[in-house]
Scaffold this active site. Structure first.
Site, PDB file in Angstrom:
ATOM      1  N   SER A   1       0.869  -1.185   0.000  1.00 29.71           N
ATOM      2  CA  SER A   1       0.000   0.000   0.000  1.00 29.71           C
ATOM      3  C   SER A   1       0.899   1.228   0.000  1.00 29.71           C
ATOM      4  O   SER A   1       2.080   1.138   0.387  1.00 29.71           O
ATOM      5  CB  SER A   1      -0.849  -0.010   1.269  1.00 29.71           C
ATOM      6  OG  SER A   1      -1.517   1.224   1.452  1.00 29.71           O
TER       7      SER A   1
ATOM      8  N   TYR B   1      -2.475  -1.360  10.332  1.00 29.06           N
ATOM      9  CA  TYR B   1      -2.370  -1.470   8.864  1.00 29.06           C
ATOM     10  C   TYR B   1      -1.025  -0.917   8.374  1.00 29.06           C
ATOM     11  O   TYR B   1      -0.327  -1.538   7.580  1.00 29.06           O
ATOM     12  CB  TYR B   1      -3.540  -0.705   8.245  1.00 29.06           C
ATOM     13  CG  TYR B   1      -3.708  -0.883   6.758  1.00 29.06           C
ATOM     14  CD1 TYR B   1      -4.423  -1.962   6.238  1.00 29.06           C
ATOM     15  CD2 TYR B   1      -3.178   0.041   5.859  1.00 29.06           C
ATOM     16  CE1 TYR B   1      -4.595  -2.122   4.858  1.00 29.06           C
ATOM     17  CE2 TYR B   1      -3.340  -0.107   4.493  1.00 29.06           C
ATOM     18  CZ  TYR B   1      -4.055  -1.185   3.996  1.00 29.06           C
ATOM     19  OH  TYR B   1      -4.228  -1.339   2.637  1.00 29.06           O
TER      20      TYR B   1
HETATM   21  P1  NAD Z   1     -11.401  -6.304  -0.522  1.00 22.62           P
HETATM   22  O1  NAD Z   1     -12.031  -6.207   0.842  1.00 22.62           O
HETATM   23  O2  NAD Z   1     -12.198  -5.958  -1.720  1.00 22.62           O
HETATM   24  O3  NAD Z   1     -10.804  -7.771  -0.741  1.00 22.62           O
HETATM   25  C1  NAD Z   1     -10.124  -8.445   0.278  1.00 22.62           C
HETATM   26  C2  NAD Z   1     -10.007  -9.905  -0.094  1.00 22.62           C
HETATM   27  O4  NAD Z   1      -9.361 -10.586   0.971  1.00 22.62           O
HETATM   28  C3  NAD Z   1     -11.363 -10.579  -0.289  1.00 22.62           C
HETATM   29  O5  NAD Z   1     -11.294 -11.518  -1.359  1.00 22.62           O
HETATM   30  C4  NAD Z   1     -11.557 -11.307   1.039  1.00 22.62           C
HETATM   31  O6  NAD Z   1     -12.422 -12.451   0.931  1.00 22.62           O
HETATM   32  C5  NAD Z   1     -10.134 -11.726   1.314  1.00 22.62           C
HETATM   33  N1  NAD Z   1      -9.933 -12.102   2.718  1.00 22.62           N
HETATM   34  C6  NAD Z   1     -10.278 -11.431   3.841  1.00 22.62           C
HETATM   35  N2  NAD Z   1      -9.958 -12.157   4.933  1.00 22.62           N
HETATM   36  C7  NAD Z   1      -9.386 -13.304   4.480  1.00 22.62           C
HETATM   37  C8  NAD Z   1      -8.854 -14.449   5.120  1.00 22.62           C
HETATM   38  N3  NAD Z   1      -8.836 -14.580   6.464  1.00 22.62           N
HETATM   39  N4  NAD Z   1      -8.374 -15.448   4.355  1.00 22.62           N
HETATM   40  C9  NAD Z   1      -8.397 -15.356   2.990  1.00 22.62           C
HETATM   41  N5  NAD Z   1      -8.883 -14.288   2.347  1.00 22.62           N
HETATM   42  C10 NAD Z   1      -9.371 -13.276   3.082  1.00 22.62           C
HETATM   43  O7  NAD Z   1     -10.086  -5.399  -0.415  1.00 22.62           O
HETATM   44  P2  NAD Z   1      -9.175  -4.690  -1.534  1.00 22.62           P
HETATM   45  O8  NAD Z   1      -9.395  -3.227  -1.422  1.00 22.62           O
HETATM   46  O9  NAD Z   1      -9.303  -5.358  -2.833  1.00 22.62           O
HETATM   47  O10 NAD Z   1      -7.743  -4.966  -0.893  1.00 22.62           O
HETATM   48  C11 NAD Z   1      -6.869  -5.972  -1.377  1.00 22.62           C
HETATM   49  C12 NAD Z   1      -5.466  -5.658  -0.892  1.00 22.62           C
HETATM   50  O11 NAD Z   1      -5.048  -4.399  -1.399  1.00 22.62           O
HETATM   51  C13 NAD Z   1      -5.337  -5.574   0.634  1.00 22.62           C
HETATM   52  O12 NAD Z   1      -4.125  -6.154   1.057  1.00 22.62           O
HETATM   53  C14 NAD Z   1      -5.324  -4.080   0.879  1.00 22.62           C
HETATM   54  O13 NAD Z   1      -4.654  -3.744   2.065  1.00 22.62           O
HETATM   55  C15 NAD Z   1      -4.575  -3.597  -0.351  1.00 22.62           C
HETATM   56  N6  NAD Z   1      -4.794  -2.187  -0.664  1.00 22.62           N
HETATM   57  C16 NAD Z   1      -6.038  -1.723  -0.979  1.00 22.62           C
HETATM   58  C17 NAD Z   1      -6.204  -0.385  -1.289  1.00 22.62           C
HETATM   59  C18 NAD Z   1      -7.536   0.189  -1.680  1.00 22.62           C
HETATM   60  O14 NAD Z   1      -7.636   1.416  -1.791  1.00 22.62           O
HETATM   61  N7  NAD Z   1      -8.554  -0.604  -1.906  1.00 22.62           N
HETATM   62  C19 NAD Z   1      -5.109   0.485  -1.270  1.00 22.62           C
HETATM   63  C20 NAD Z   1      -3.853  -0.025  -0.929  1.00 22.62           C
HETATM   64  C21 NAD Z   1      -3.708  -1.367  -0.640  1.00 22.62           C
END
Ligand code: NAD
Length: 277
Positions: free
Chosen positions: A159, A172
């Site tokens: 991130s 986080y």
């Molecule tokens: P999201 O909530 O849409 O997806 C998260 C995924 O993780 C889902 O498929 C969920 O089922 C899975 N998950 C949750 N708990 C789990 C577990 N115990 N075991 C297996 N799978 C599990 O989130 P996102 O926004 O797509 O985020 C994905 C990644 O990107 C994360 O690591 C997040 O920190 C990172 N990220 C997101 C953003 C953003 O703005 N959305 C920015 C920077 C980084």
């Protein structure tokens, strides 16, 4: 000595199916960025294992639709990555189903926002275990096979919060900084074996994870959703736009390809300029 030229003319450039014959496992790919990356890898020709939580029928529909659209094998593994043993078993199942694992995308992650003095210790533990420890356990399990086969791509979705901090996100930010550090170590250990490790560092991408933060922050600050998007989230992001899951997918495909062989141990911001500040 002559300068090196294109090894076999224009045909040596990467093709649209740059990952044909490769196999990939994308954690947390039932939603958001993970699903965007799994979709891009599959359309680039890789066989893919999806993983994540959610409704079984909806997941099966997603799996079957991606398999049809991309014309590759797509499997699903429901491992709960908050448990170390599940991380290892998931990697072993992917290796035995496909015969090898070429690309591991550690993407699953959760978020919780609170001032540190009220931050629940159980939320700290949950975030550290999924956002950081699962990256270690899955990478550790995948690394040996990649090293032995002389090809591996570990792509960690960190991130912008792996590079800079924001208030109220202690767990986080700590976990994501940890992912960036772990990525460097794996990059160094894999360098001589054609196993690369890189962290993608997105700014805000509109996914269910961010959708929940919009509601939480609107309540916490007693302001509208529009004000949260403009004044809290995108205030950090100079281009004033959410990044897209397609952008994450395209970068992951490139990092997984042969043409990214010399990129390792990096943390690549995809944040509209946020961390250039
Ligand atoms: P999201 O909530 O849409 O997806 C998260 C995924 O993780 C889902 O498929 C969920 O089922 C899975 N998950 C949750 N708990 C789990 C577990 N115990 N075991 C297996 N799978 C599990 O989130 P996102 O926004 O797509 O985020 C994905 C990644 O990107 C994360 O690591 C997040 O920190 C990172 N990220 C997101 C953003 C953003 O703005 N959305 C920015 C920077 C980084």
């Amino acid at each position: 000595m002559a300068f090196p030229t294109l090894s076999s003319g224009p045909s040596s450039m990467p093709s649209v199916r740059a990952l044909k014959g490769k196999t990939a496992l994308v954690t947390g790919s039932t939603s958001g960025i993970g699903l965007g990356i799994a979709t891009a890898l599959a359309h680039a020709g890789a066989s893919v294992v999806l993983n994540g939580l959610g409704n079984a029928d909806a997941i099966e529909q997603t799996r079957a639709a991606l398999e049809r659209a991309a014309d590759v094998k797509v499997r699903f593994d429901g491992a709960d990555l908050s448990k170390a043993a599940d991380c290892v078993a998931m990697v072993e199942r992917a290796e035995s189903a496909f015969g090898k694992l070429d690309v591991l995308v550690n993407n699953a992650g959760i978020q919780f926002v609170s001032p540190i003095e009220n931050f629940p210790p159980e939320k700290w533990d949950a975030i550290l275990s999924l956002n950081l420890s699962a990256v270690f356990h899955a990478s550790r399990a995948a690394f040996g096979g990649m090293k032995a086969r002389k090809f591996g791509r570990i792509i960690n979705i960190a991130s912008a919060h792996g590079l800079v901090a924001s208030p109220f996100k202690s767990a986080y930010v700590a976990a994501k900084h940890g992912v960036v550090g772990l990525t460097k170590v794996i990059g160094l250990e894999g360098a001589e074996h054609n196993v690369t490790a890189n962290a993608i560092c997105p700014g805000y991408v509109w996914t269910p994870l961010v959708e929940k933060q919009i509601d939480d922050q609107a309540k916490a600050h007693n302001i509208s959703r529009e004000a949260v998007i403009r004044d809290v989230l995108l205030a950090q992001q100079p281009n004033k736009k959410f990044a897209t899951v397609e952008e994450m997918g395209a970068l992951a495909v490139f990092l997984a390809s042969d043409m990214a062989a010399s990129i390792t141990g990096t943390a690549l911001p995809v944040d509209g300029g946020w961390t250039a500040h």
